[in-house]
Write an enzyme that holds these catalytic residues in place. Structure first.
Site, PDB file in Angstrom:
ATOM      1  N   SER A 166       0.850  -1.018  -0.001  1.00 53.53           N
ATOM      2  CA  SER A 166       0.208   0.323   0.015  1.00 53.53           C
ATOM      3  C   SER A 166       1.376   0.843   0.064  1.00 53.53           C
ATOM      4  O   SER A 166       2.021   1.266  -0.992  1.00 53.53           O
ATOM      5  CB  SER A 166      -1.232   0.272   1.293  1.00 53.53           C
ATOM      6  OG  SER A 166      -1.765   0.625   1.239  1.00 53.53           O
ATOM      7  N   HIS A 198      -7.001  -5.914  -0.546  1.00 52.73           N
ATOM      8  CA  HIS A 198      -5.356  -5.150  -0.780  1.00 52.73           C
ATOM      9  C   HIS A 198      -4.399  -5.777   0.259  1.00 52.73           C
ATOM     10  O   HIS A 198      -4.599  -6.521   1.783  1.00 52.73           O
ATOM     11  CB  HIS A 198      -6.185  -3.880   0.104  1.00 52.73           C
ATOM     12  CG  HIS A 198      -4.735  -2.557   0.013  1.00 52.73           C
ATOM     13  ND1 HIS A 198      -4.947  -2.030  -1.528  1.00 52.73           N
ATOM     14  CD2 HIS A 198      -4.627  -2.434   1.278  1.00 52.73           C
ATOM     15  CE1 HIS A 198      -3.561  -1.386  -0.724  1.00 52.73           C
ATOM     16  NE2 HIS A 198      -3.847  -1.129   0.326  1.00 52.73           N
ATOM     17  N   ASP A 248      -8.683  -4.103  -6.991  1.00 55.90           N
ATOM     18  CA  ASP A 248      -8.510  -3.498  -5.167  1.00 55.90           C
ATOM     19  C   ASP A 248      -8.950  -2.407  -5.416  1.00 55.90           C
ATOM     20  O   ASP A 248      -8.798  -1.664  -6.098  1.00 55.90           O
ATOM     21  CB  ASP A 248      -6.253  -3.233  -5.327  1.00 55.90           C
ATOM     22  CG  ASP A 248      -6.033  -2.951  -3.805  1.00 55.90           C
ATOM     23  OD1 ASP A 248      -6.642  -1.531  -3.622  1.00 55.90           O
ATOM     24  OD2 ASP A 248      -5.636  -3.094  -3.498  1.00 55.90           O
TER      25      ASP A 248
END
Length: 531
Positions: A239, A493, A464
């Protein structure tokens, strides 16, 4: 992006009082490229990073048992690394970063160095990474034979000179205002909350704010590398951690050995951070619909409707009920979004969220209150949650220049909300403090390939929500020689944490042998959750 956590800490709470996604990414300072020692003298931050790294290499890390209240069992060890608050003044004020490690589980001969991890945020702590060894995480067993697993709290986070913007108990109080405005008066109230939040950041953490940038965290990462005694960094970022990795690879290409980036923030200057958040709103709507389709397909288990439209109707009904009379006196629309948004984030939340929803519809309101309301008795969790949100805001606001015109914010979010209503307004209020940010806002780093950059492995799912697929494609273009593994028709994710042999085996091969496929790879999706 943030890793999944206990309920009280899962999601960041926006200034507007909405527990919402602190997804993303974070930006950059006008910083130099690597090899900066030979650059003109004005490149003070690059020189400062070099000085700090040399100092850290001499001092090393004094490893010891972790403090009892950190929740890190033996044989994990903890220590500290000192870094300059401002790299332009490397001999000025220093701050301490908390680091931890567990040694490789294989032989001395098998060891390939340290693997340093960042879970995202901005605002996420990486200290739990070594627990993948102590908890016997099978996906990482092969890599653990070769690498020490090293985690750290980035500057401002957790134990690393933490910042704060508001009293943590006030921060978690519920119910918050409905993020979806009914009137101009609602928007005015939210704008006041956002401005007050920005002012609170300045009041409580003002000295840190100008230095809470992704390039500074990348420099910190290089100092940690040196303190570990590593000539080159091995790095895993998820991320926001992918953006941190992208900036590190740009500033220190010759200091990188291997890097895996998973669920990628779009690193282009045009996206950091305002546009990235708007893109996210669109992606969240798509993944929210994926979850609703799954709930409908499993109506025998959940009894929420046999079509997406039927599930959506029940959601809207729940939302309207909570708006009129907050459930249990504490769960309004803001708290609902905070809880329900974990389903589009992570497939691991599909069953738990649907189960709570199903129980509510069947008449059990307590399950929803337990799941979605804050726990005011969890003071440590609330401190961590507030700190995480403060760092998210500080980094995104400092990394880039944000629009200051309310007309622009209002126009863009009003337009998006028409077709993508699930997250748009809550995301807007969470980021609005950046419009009146009281500290310097920088220009993002131009992420690109420089001499010495090794081949990077990029992993991304096509659906995502937090970091849309285009971000992986963009980084792939910018980092020459990189390889992209696409998990098709999936959207959870953090792909490397899921069981998908097509992905897992390639991550192992890259980290253990430096092996990459001759071309990009598309993998079938991991297994869908079962009720």
């Amino acid at each position: 992006m943030r890793e999944a956590r206990p309920k009280s800490r899962l999601l960041a709470l926006g200034s507007a009082g909405v527990l919402v996604t602190a997804t993303l990414i974070a930006g950059a300072v006008s910083a130099p490229v690597a090899g900066a020692a030979s650059r003109p003298a004005q490149d003070r931050e690059a020189k400062g990073a070099e000085i700090a790294a040399a100092r850290a290499a001499k001092v090393g890390v004094k490893w010891q048992d972790c403090p009892a209240d950190w929740g890190l069992e033996k044989p994990i060890q903890c220590g500290w690394v000192s870094v300059p608050l401002d790299y332009a003044h490397p001999y000025g004020k220093q701050i301490k970063l908390a680091v931890d490690r567990i040694g490789n589980t294989g032989t001395k001969k098998e060891r390939q160095g340290a693997l340093v991890y960042n879970p995202g945020g901005p605002g996420g702590s990486g200290l739990r990474f070594p627990r993948r060894v102590t908890t016997h995480n099978a996906l990482w067993a092969n890599v653990a034979k070769a690498y020490d697993f090293v985690g750290f709290d980035p500057r401002g986070v957790g134990h690393s000179t933490p910042i704060s913007c508001v009293d943590p108990q006030e921060f978690v109080k519920a119910p918050k205002m409905d993020p979806v405005p009914d009137s101009e008066a609602d928007k005015t109230a939210q704008r006041k909350l956002a401005r007050a939040y920005a002012e609170g950041c300045a009041k409580r953490s003002g000295a840190m704010l100008p230095h809470m940038t992704t390039p500074n965290t990348a420099r910190d990462l290089d100092v940690i590398r040196a303190a570990l005694g590593e000539k080159k960094l091995n790095y895993l970022g998820v991320s926001y951690g992918t953006y941190l990795g992208a900036v590190y690879g740009t500033l220190f290409p010759g200091h990188l050995r291997r890097m895996v980036v998973d669920s990628v923030v779009d690193p282009s200057r045009e996206k950091i951070w305002y546009q990235a958040n708007l893109d996210q709103d669109i992606a969240f709507e798509g993944r929210w619909k994926d979850w609703q389709d799954w709930v409908a397909a499993n109506d025998a288990a959940f009894h929420l409707g046999t079509t997406r439209a039927a599930v959506q109707a029940k959601w809207l009904q729940l939302r309207a009920t909570a708006k009129k009379h907050p459930i249990g006196g504490v769960v309004g629309p803001a708290e609902l979004i905070s809880f329900f948004q974990s389903a589009p984030y992570y497939d691991s939340s599909w069953v738990p969220v649907a189960t709570v929803f199903s129980k509510y519809v069947a008449g059990d309101t307590q399950a929803l209150v337990d799941a979605a309301a804050p726990d005011l008795s969890d003071t440590a969790g609330n401190i961590a949650s507030e700190n995480s949100n403060a760092v998210y805001t500080a980094v995104e606001c400092a990394d880039a220049k944000w629009p200051t015109s309310w007309q622009k914010w209002n126009r863009d979010n009003t337009r998006l909300n028409k077709n993508y209503p699930f997250l748009t307004w809550s995301n807007a209020w969470m980021n609005l403090p950046c419009a009146t940010w009281p500290a310097k806002q920088h220009t993002p780093v131009e992420v690109k390939t420089h001499k010495g950059l090794p081949k990077v492995l990029i992993v991304q799912s096509t659906r995502d929500a937090a970091t849309p697929y285009g971000g992986a494609v963009e980084l792939h273009k910018r980092f020459k020689g990189s390889r992209l593994i696409t998990e098709k028709n999936a959207g959870s994710h953090g792909v490397t944490g899921l069981v998908n042999p097509c992905v897992n085996q390639r991550v192992d091969a890259y980290l253990l042998k430096g092996a990459l496929d001759g071309k990009d790879v598309t993998c079938a999706p991991h297994a869908t959750p079962k009720p």
